[in-house]
Design a protein around this motif. Sequence first.
Motif, PDB file in Angstrom:
ATOM      1  N   MET A   4       0.838  -1.200   0.000  1.00 27.47           N
ATOM      2  CA  MET A   4       0.000   0.000   0.000  1.00 27.47           C
ATOM      3  C   MET A   4       0.874   1.252   0.000  1.00 27.47           C
ATOM      4  O   MET A   4       1.805   1.387   0.798  1.00 27.47           O
ATOM      5  N   ILE A   5       0.589   2.176  -0.902  1.00 27.85           N
ATOM      6  CA  ILE A   5       1.221   3.491  -0.879  1.00 27.85           C
ATOM      7  C   ILE A   5       0.357   4.367   0.022  1.00 27.85           C
ATOM      8  O   ILE A   5      -0.765   4.739  -0.327  1.00 27.85           O
ATOM      9  N   ASP A   6       0.861   4.685   1.205  1.00 32.46           N
ATOM     10  CA  ASP A   6       0.062   5.379   2.216  1.00 32.46           C
ATOM     11  C   ASP A   6       0.321   6.879   2.147  1.00 32.46           C
ATOM     12  O   ASP A   6       1.373   7.367   2.550  1.00 32.46           O
ATOM     13  N   LEU A   7      -0.669   7.616   1.618  1.00 34.41           N
ATOM     14  CA  LEU A   7      -0.586   9.064   1.544  1.00 34.41           C
ATOM     15  C   LEU A   7      -1.524   9.719   2.565  1.00 34.41           C
ATOM     16  O   LEU A   7      -1.994  10.836   2.368  1.00 34.41           O
ATOM     17  N   GLY A   8      -1.779   9.015   3.651  1.00 37.33           N
ATOM     18  CA  GLY A   8      -2.665   9.549   4.662  1.00 37.33           C
ATOM     19  C   GLY A   8      -1.991  10.508   5.614  1.00 37.33           C
ATOM     20  O   GLY A   8      -2.645  11.337   6.246  1.00 37.33           O
ATOM     21  N   CYS A   9      -0.678  10.438   5.739  1.00 35.83           N
ATOM     22  CA  CYS A   9       0.045  11.211   6.752  1.00 35.83           C
ATOM     23  C   CYS A   9       1.027  12.168   6.077  1.00 35.83           C
ATOM     24  O   CYS A   9       1.856  11.741   5.269  1.00 35.83           O
TER      25      CYS A   9
ATOM     26  N   ASP B 136       7.808  18.232  -6.560  1.00 34.29           N
ATOM     27  CA  ASP B 136       8.001  18.315  -8.004  1.00 34.29           C
ATOM     28  C   ASP B 136       7.676  16.994  -8.688  1.00 34.29           C
ATOM     29  O   ASP B 136       7.065  16.969  -9.770  1.00 34.29           O
ATOM     30  N   ALA B 137       8.066  15.884  -8.065  1.00 33.54           N
ATOM     31  CA  ALA B 137       7.771  14.572  -8.649  1.00 33.54           C
ATOM     32  C   ALA B 137       6.268  14.306  -8.659  1.00 33.54           C
ATOM     33  O   ALA B 137       5.718  13.802  -9.658  1.00 33.54           O
ATOM     34  N   LEU B 138       5.579  14.654  -7.577  1.00 41.14           N
ATOM     35  CA  LEU B 138       4.140  14.413  -7.493  1.00 41.14           C
ATOM     36  C   LEU B 138       3.385  15.290  -8.479  1.00 41.14           C
ATOM     37  O   LEU B 138       2.466  14.825  -9.169  1.00 41.14           O
ATOM     38  N   VAL B 139       3.754  16.563  -8.557  1.00 40.64           N
ATOM     39  CA  VAL B 139       3.081  17.475  -9.479  1.00 40.64           C
ATOM     40  C   VAL B 139       3.236  16.997 -10.921  1.00 40.64           C
ATOM     41  O   VAL B 139       2.270  16.974 -11.699  1.00 40.64           O
ATOM     42  N   ALA B 140       4.429  16.594 -11.294  1.00 38.88           N
ATOM     43  CA  ALA B 140       4.654  16.117 -12.655  1.00 38.88           C
ATOM     44  C   ALA B 140       3.830  14.873 -12.956  1.00 38.88           C
ATOM     45  O   ALA B 140       3.232  14.748 -14.035  1.00 38.88           O
TER      46      ALA B 140
ATOM     47  N   THR C 176       5.235  13.146   0.505  1.00 38.03           N
ATOM     48  CA  THR C 176       5.959  12.174   1.324  1.00 38.03           C
ATOM     49  C   THR C 176       6.675  11.122   0.491  1.00 38.03           C
ATOM     50  O   THR C 176       7.391  10.291   1.052  1.00 38.03           O
ATOM     51  N   ILE C 177       6.490  11.124  -0.815  1.00 40.36           N
ATOM     52  CA  ILE C 177       7.127  10.121  -1.671  1.00 40.36           C
ATOM     53  C   ILE C 177       7.719  10.802  -2.897  1.00 40.36           C
ATOM     54  O   ILE C 177       7.205  11.798  -3.391  1.00 40.36           O
ATOM     55  N   GLY C 178       8.829  10.251  -3.374  1.00 41.20           N
ATOM     56  CA  GLY C 178       9.452  10.768  -4.589  1.00 41.20           C
ATOM     57  C   GLY C 178       9.347   9.737  -5.703  1.00 41.20           C
ATOM     58  O   GLY C 178       8.651   8.730  -5.590  1.00 41.20           O
ATOM     59  N   GLU C 179      10.035  10.014  -6.789  1.00 41.54           N
ATOM     60  CA  GLU C 179      10.049   9.057  -7.889  1.00 41.54           C
ATOM     61  C   GLU C 179      10.808   7.792  -7.471  1.00 41.54           C
ATOM     62  O   GLU C 179      11.745   7.864  -6.686  1.00 41.54           O
ATOM     63  N   PRO C 180      10.382   6.602  -7.953  1.00 40.77           N
ATOM     64  CA  PRO C 180       9.281   6.355  -8.892  1.00 40.77           C
ATOM     65  C   PRO C 180       7.930   6.132  -8.213  1.00 40.77           C
ATOM     66  O   PRO C 180       6.933   5.918  -8.867  1.00 40.77           O
TER      67      PRO C 180
ATOM     68  N   ALA D 236       1.845   6.052  -7.525  1.00 37.22           N
ATOM     69  CA  ALA D 236       0.665   6.511  -6.789  1.00 37.22           C
ATOM     70  C   ALA D 236      -0.309   7.229  -7.712  1.00 37.22           C
ATOM     71  O   ALA D 236      -1.530   7.003  -7.648  1.00 37.22           O
ATOM     72  N   ALA D 237       0.208   8.092  -8.587  1.00 36.73           N
ATOM     73  CA  ALA D 237      -0.660   8.802  -9.535  1.00 36.73           C
ATOM     74  C   ALA D 237      -1.332   7.832 -10.490  1.00 36.73           C
ATOM     75  O   ALA D 237      -2.506   8.003 -10.851  1.00 36.73           O
ATOM     76  N   ALA D 238      -0.602   6.792 -10.914  1.00 36.69           N
ATOM     77  CA  ALA D 238      -1.198   5.799 -11.815  1.00 36.69           C
ATOM     78  C   ALA D 238      -2.334   5.056 -11.131  1.00 36.69           C
ATOM     79  O   ALA D 238      -3.387   4.793 -11.732  1.00 36.69           O
ATOM     80  N   ARG D 239      -2.150   4.704  -9.861  1.00 39.18           N
ATOM     81  CA  ARG D 239      -3.223   4.011  -9.133  1.00 39.18           C
ATOM     82  C   ARG D 239      -4.420   4.938  -8.908  1.00 39.18           C
ATOM     83  O   ARG D 239      -5.574   4.499  -8.972  1.00 39.18           O
ATOM     84  N   LEU D 240      -4.160   6.218  -8.648  1.00 41.66           N
ATOM     85  CA  LEU D 240      -5.260   7.162  -8.498  1.00 41.66           C
ATOM     86  C   LEU D 240      -5.997   7.365  -9.818  1.00 41.66           C
ATOM     87  O   LEU D 240      -7.223   7.522  -9.835  1.00 41.66           O
ATOM     88  N   ALA D 241      -5.268   7.368 -10.929  1.00 46.12           N
ATOM     89  CA  ALA D 241      -5.924   7.485 -12.225  1.00 46.12           C
ATOM     90  C   ALA D 241      -6.827   6.281 -12.487  1.00 46.12           C
ATOM     91  O   ALA D 241      -7.946   6.417 -13.009  1.00 46.12           O
TER      92      ALA D 241
END
Length: 505
Positions: free
Chosen positions: A125-130, A401-405, A469-473, A478-483
């Motif tokens: 799990m990629i945890d973006l809750g915190c 920057d990684a998340l925005v991209a 809280t996370i960088g590449e990759p 995470a963005a792919a799973r959200l998409a």
Amino acid sequence: MTTPATTRWTSAVGAPQLARLLASQRTAQDEPGRRVPAYRSLADGVRLLIHEGRVPVATRLPAERELAAALGVSRTTVAAAFEALRADGFLESRRGSGSWTAVPAGAPVPTRGLEPLPPEAAGSMIDLGCAALPAPEPHLSAAFRAALGELAPYAHTHGDYPAGIPSLREALAERYTARGVPTMPEQIMVTTGAMGGVAALSRLIAPRGERVAVDHPSYANVLQLLRDSGARLVPVPLADELAGWDLPVWRRVLRDSAPRMAYVVPDFHNPTGSLATDEQRRDLVAAARAAGTVLVADESMADLAFDEGPGGRLPCPLATFDPGGSSVITVGTVSKSVWAGLRIGWVRAAPDIVRSLVAARAYADLGSPVLEQLAVAHLMTGDGWEPAVGQLRDRARGNRDALVAAVRELLPDWEFTVPRGGLTLWARTGGLSGSRIAEAGERLGVRVPSGPRFGIDGAFEGYVRLPFTIGEPLAREAAARLAAAADLVRTGAVSGADVPRSYVA
């Protein structure tokens, strides 16, 4: 006993302001190839404003005649729109008292904060809750080694320091003074994180039943803390992520609702990332002083600035504009700027407020751990503070920057303002339900908090919060799973009917 109608609403919106808000909204009338009656388009626009928190629940709406004149439509159109909103549960009315916004009875409203998963339980799990980063090493361990070397004198005492150990109070006072806010150690109380400070202040200033104004949206865990303490929350919508505070609205709320306390986050606001300007800070302090409201300013993110901004400097602390110390109380913490596991925060206030807080602490947590206080004092007075905070700042900037991209590439219909600091990105989810995206995302291995957790009465259904809280990759994954989660919501593949797939329709 039925509550009198005059107590059902906590703020009001004028006809010109509501007309401006409606003009900025996208409703079903704007969808290509779709035509709806004017009254339905107006009702959809008001409902969307409620969902987005730009018109909070329990806000009194203008009279039908006034709104019709401001919008340039017939009174019949406004009356029909209000009737549609009442039928859908988004408006309540009483003869002689007007109409005020509401949410449908029985609608599920996710509000509680989202606790992080234990690291050993996260698995894939990629945890973006915190919104917190790993500790800056070796600086944290070095601070604790130094603290152990300084512990012996304290170990020969009872160990209870309800105001905080003297060396840390002095270090914090010197730090505020260096930032342009002259401060004595007697104005500092060390707390167990910023949350401990807010909890103590709410008990002292705004006991059960008192009104507390809050940014809308605001930090989920503080909103829940205030709810649990029995506060009557008065939401004050932000203008937007870039502009931050809406001062005309703040002035009206402070004047009309007269809250005892207001909780605000001027520095890299959680969740939106907005940064209040010097002018906004000065005006808000003046408005609070005129209303007799105490501003509690949460500076948890203040050290996480990625650039200095216009003029080559950051705005002054909110307390700068309150030299008398009667209108602004500041809370801070190292939990965001150093490490969430280091639960040391503080309150800066007038000495009499600090004395009252310290006296009341005998019935709360007595004090904060001495060893942790020694470690923080070592960081602040030695040469480890800037390297430690700078390491976290650089990491957060790279993660941002990684998340925005990744979000721009994989979720191009999501809208957001890139913050200049802090730890959070506030994203509008392309007209889809943030609650459903969060539900589908957890099935696909990514955990995010939905917008309503940061609002009151179900607002912000069309948002999610994404922390740095996370960088590449991992950010791209995470963005792919959200998409993929957004596609499930868009196609109706997510089961259940408690939250609509689209919060617009």
